[in-house]
Design an enzyme around this catalytic site. Structure first.
Site, short mmCIF file in Angstrom:
data_model
loop_
_atom_site.label_atom_id
_atom_site.label_comp_id
_atom_site.label_asym_id
_atom_site.label_seq_id
_atom_site.Cartn_x
_atom_site.Cartn_y
_atom_site.Cartn_z
CD GLU A 21 -2.85 -1.04 2.42
OE1 GLU A 21 -4.05 -0.69 2.32
OE2 GLU A 21 -2.33 -1.38 3.50
CE1 TYR A 53 -15.29 27.13 -2.34
CE2 TYR A 53 -16.63 28.11 -0.61
CZ TYR A 53 -16.28 28.00 -1.95
OH TYR A 53 -16.93 28.76 -2.89
CD GLU A 72 -8.50 4.38 12.37
OE1 GLU A 72 -9.23 3.43 12.67
OE2 GLU A 72 -7.59 4.30 11.53
CE LYS A 98 -5.95 2.12 1.62
NZ LYS A 98 -5.03 1.43 2.51
#
Length: 119
Positions: A21, A53, A72, A98
């Site tokens: 990954e 934004y 997290e 993901k």
């Protein structure tokens, strides 16, 4: 009080516990919900009186480029920057998804959501 939501910011990044990954990378979607006092901006029509934004998008892209094992951890870094760099924010919700995670089965995405409010 008001809410600004920047939805599904698309990012390609390198997060995960598996070694491949961090080499191959993956597609992610990040949504940021901000609560802040938007009354002044609604009257003044000035960017300085609201939560920008464009800045939120930049923070997300910068933090997503720092490799982490856990979503997290990434979400917490984004939350930290939101509260440290945008004093008008009273609450924030960050969701990091993901896409096509490397787990057995046909899973579209895995999402981690963290919430925080200013004390």
């Amino acid at each position: 009080m008001g809410k600004i939501t920047v939805s599904n910011i698309r990012v390609y990044a390198y997060h995960g516990c598996l070694e491949e990954e961090s080499i191959i990378g993956s597609d992610y979607l990040v949504t940021v919900e901000i609560k802040a006092d938007l009354e002044k901006a609604s009257v003044s029509d000035n960017l300085e009186d609201t939560v920008d934004y464009v800045f939120i998008n930049r923070v997300v892209k910068e933090e997503m480029q720092i490799s982490s094992k856990l979503l997290e951890h990434v979400a917490k870094r984004i939350l930290g920057r939101v509260f440290n760099e945008m004093q008008s924010v009273t609450r924030a919700v960050i969701s990091v998804s993901k896409m096509n995670p490397p787990i057995e089965g046909d899973v579209e995405m895995v999402t981690v959501t963290l919430k925080e409010k200013r004390e």
